[in-house]
Design a protein around this motif. Structure first.
Motif, PDB file in Angstrom:
ATOM      1  N   ARG A 200       6.531  11.450  -5.804  1.00  0.00           N
ATOM      2  CA  ARG A 200       6.933  10.168  -6.636  1.00  0.00           C
ATOM      3  C   ARG A 200       6.771   8.569  -6.187  1.00  0.00           C
ATOM      4  N   TRP A 203      10.001   3.103  -5.859  1.00  0.00           N
ATOM      5  CA  TRP A 203      10.353   1.277  -6.775  1.00  0.00           C
ATOM      6  C   TRP A 203      10.184   0.213  -5.778  1.00  0.00           C
ATOM      7  N   THR A 431       4.651   5.777  -2.001  1.00  0.00           N
ATOM      8  CA  THR A 431       4.707   7.304  -2.804  1.00  0.00           C
ATOM      9  C   THR A 431       5.643   7.899  -1.762  1.00  0.00           C
ATOM     10  N   GLU A 432       6.358   8.752  -2.223  1.00  0.00           N
ATOM     11  CA  GLU A 432       7.178   9.941  -0.831  1.00  0.00           C
ATOM     12  C   GLU A 432       6.247  10.176   0.606  1.00  0.00           C
TER      13      GLU A 432
END
Length: 625
Positions: A200, A203, A431-432
């Motif tokens: 994901r 943010w 993202t991760e």
């Protein structure tokens, strides 16, 4: 009295002609804008996180010998060549290939490389912003274990220090809180199984990336007129912080242990080819040659700016900054190794590992740790930003110079489009698994592709355009010709050294890795294609140039390799000799007359123009005989 038409330059005429001319490119507004922009561009993150580590792994103080030799052979001559090309033509890295349209693909390759680097470089600035905000606290979040992101392997340095006083603590299978903060909290890398599984979007990192692109856009909004003012702060302030960190570092207990480790010369290393290659690579990337930034900045200079002097100020200043940064880093690492009771080589790291793991951990051991942490990351922010300004200015200038009528009046809007596009492309880095993509971009975007671009530039300028002609152009600009040192480097030493670098890089090729993670074959292939794509721009550009010409294949090649009709100084009063009356709408047979009318008399530069004209006439007579 009516001025005869012959003495009127198009720039001083009114009428329809002016309305057809593209909007003026503009110039630097202050005397130091150019110099500070070049210093800010060259002195970047690499000076802090790559040079000190490279020095200590390649013979300590002995590394300075190959470092300064490579600076003289590769760094200074190519730096001066790029500045000369930009200032002489007042064109960006694409349009400058009017010098030999056959090789315009070199400029396209440059833009591709710079675009890829700009994407991930701003992500590093986003990480710096993240840590900068995290430092605004009374207790640094990576100071202790026991947070939700920590594992059972986490071991606090206070525990190690207290334990070593009574009985030695086994630290072999432990992780520092700063390392877990970086990998498990900032990156949240445990959410990704590898480069093919990005996970994901983080943010908080995404917002930091958006903020860094916003800062960059606001600073390049008006081109060099705005970025030229921002660098007065971003190019000078890091030196103030570096000196503060240096003074703080050398006053710490055990600091000399680290400095001794950094500078103790091991002269046996000089017999290894690896050390010389590492020195050349450090020079190559640290000065930023081949990225088009130097050429772009020089293109906004006035025609007679003394870039010869500026070359030595920037290149030597850059080298001294790297050495100074080594003292600031290793003095703190020496203190840290004493605190933890481990050798210096166990705490020393390079790259992001130094900036986001080791140094932040060292900060937690100091009194007033949030203050020193904030200063360190603020220094990294200012170091990174002015390099990013240069990358963006290069892309924007290159494209606007290609389409001056359409894009120059809309430069601010066009800059916004570029920033938004690069921000969207960089989203995968937030993202991760973004760190895997960042490592891939870092390893391949500006690897062998960049070397091919610089070697090609060097060979085209000296062999195709001609070293004699190039030296004469510099004579027109600066009032003197480059000496035998520059000629020897341009003709033989610089290209030969870079060829050796390229061959060494290919032979010693190692697949990318991040910690214990090995990249899959498809990721390696993608990385290699990234590098190859910038090289393939050169034959693609040649194909387009040859197809545009007429005649047999050989005739087409010959025509495409000659300079374009409008190649030369952008202002008519600076065009002498072969460059007279070759601009569209040119009415002045001798720009010297325009000069005399404008400035009232002959200056030293006009004397140079007369000399150059005489030289060309003599050469033409010789060739006819």
């Amino acid at each position: 009295p009516v001025t005869p038409e012959l003495l009127v330059s198009p720039s001083s005429q009114d009428g329809d002609l002016g309305s057809e001319c593209p909007e003026d490119r503009g110039n630097w507004t202050g005397r130091l804008d150019f110099l500070l922009s070049c210093i800010g561009y060259c002195v970047g993150l690499g000076n802090v996180w790559r040079f000190p580590y490279r020095a200590y792994t390649n013979g300590g103080g002995a590394f300075l010998v190959p470092y300064f030799i490579m600076l003289a052979i590769c760094g200074i001559p190519i730096f001066f060549m790029e500045l000369s090309l930009g200032q002489f033509s007042s064109l960006g890295p694409l349009a400058v290939w009017k010098i030999s349209p056959l090789f315009k693909g070199i400029g396209m390759g440059t833009i591709l490389i710079v675009s890829l680097v700009a994407i991930y470089y701003n992500m590093i600035i986003a990480y710096v912003l993240f840590y900068l905000f995290a430092s605004l606290t009374s207790d640094l979040p990576w100071q202790h274990c026991g947070n939700w992101w920590n594992t059972d392997l986490c071991l606090d340095h206070h525990v190690i220090k207290a334990g070593n006083a009574t009985f030695p603590v086994n630290t072999s299978n432990t992780v520092s809180p700063s390392e877990e903060y970086w990998s498990r909290y900032v990156l949240h890398i445990q959410g990704s199984s590898g480069i093919g599984d990005p996970g994901r979007i983080r943010w908080n990192l995404c917002l930091c990336l958006l903020l860094s692109w916003t800062i960059v856009y606001l600073c390049i909004l008006k081109g060099v007129k705005s970025s030229g003012k921002v660098v007065y702060f971003t190019a000078t302030f890091p030196y103030l912080i570096l000196v503060m960190l240096l003074i703080r570092g050398v006053t710490l207990e055990g600091a000399w242990k680290g400095i001794r480790f950094y500078l103790t010369p091991q002269f046996d290393h000089l017999l290894s080819s690896k050390v010389w290659i590492e020195a050349a690579l450090q020079i190559f990337y640290s000065l930023g040659v081949g990225f088009g930034g130097l050429l772009t900045f020089a293109s906004y200079n006035t025609f007679h700016q003394n870039i010869y002097r500026d070359t030595f100020i920037v290149t030597l200043g850059n080298a001294i900054t790297s050495i100074l940064a080594g003292f600031a880093i290793f003095s703190v690492l020496g203190y840290m190794s004493q605190e933890l009771g481990v050798p210096v080589n166990q705490v020393a790291k390079a790259g992001p590992g130094l900036a986001f793991v080791v140094y932040p951990q060292a900060m937690t051991m100091l009194p007033l740790s949030p203050f020193w942490s904030f200063l360190f990351f603020f220094m990294l922010l200012t170091l990174g930003l002015d390099s990013q300004f240069a990358f963006m200015e290069t892309i924007v200038t290159a494209v606007t110079d290609e389409f001056p009528y359409y894009l120059r009046p809309k430069k601010a809007s066009f800059s916004a489009v570029i920033c938004i596009a690069l921000f969207l492309m960089g989203l995968i880095l937030t993202t991760e698994g973004g760190m895997y993509w960042l490592v891939l971009l870092d390893d391949y975007s500006a690897g062998f592709g960049l070397m091919v671009v610089v070697i090609a530039t060097c060979l085209v300028v000296t062999r195709v355009y001609g070293i004699k002609r190039f030296c004469r152009d510099i004579h027109m600009m600066l009032g003197f010709k480059p000496g035998p040192y520059f000629r020897a480097c341009w003709m033989v030493l610089s290209p030969a050294t870079m060829m050796a670098l390229l061959v060494y890089n290919i032979i010693k090729y190692q697949p990318s890795e991040y910690g214990a993670y090995r990249f899959p074959a498809w990721a390696e292939a993608l990385g290699i294609l990234m590098g190859l794509f910038s090289c393939l721009m050169i034959p693609a550009g040649m194909l387009v140039a040859v197809l545009r010409e007429e005649g047999t294949l050989w005739e087409r090649f010959q025509q495409a390799s000659r300079p374009a009709m409008d190649w030369g100084p952008s202002l008519e009063e600076n065009r002498t000799g072969a460059y007279v009356a070759s601009l569209a709408g040119s009415q002045s047979p001798k720009p010297l007359m325009v000069h005399m009318r404008k400035y009232g008399g002959i200056t030293s530069y006009e004397n140079t123009a007369v000399e150059v004209d005489r030289e060309i006439e003599e050469e033409e007579e010789e060739s006819m005989m």
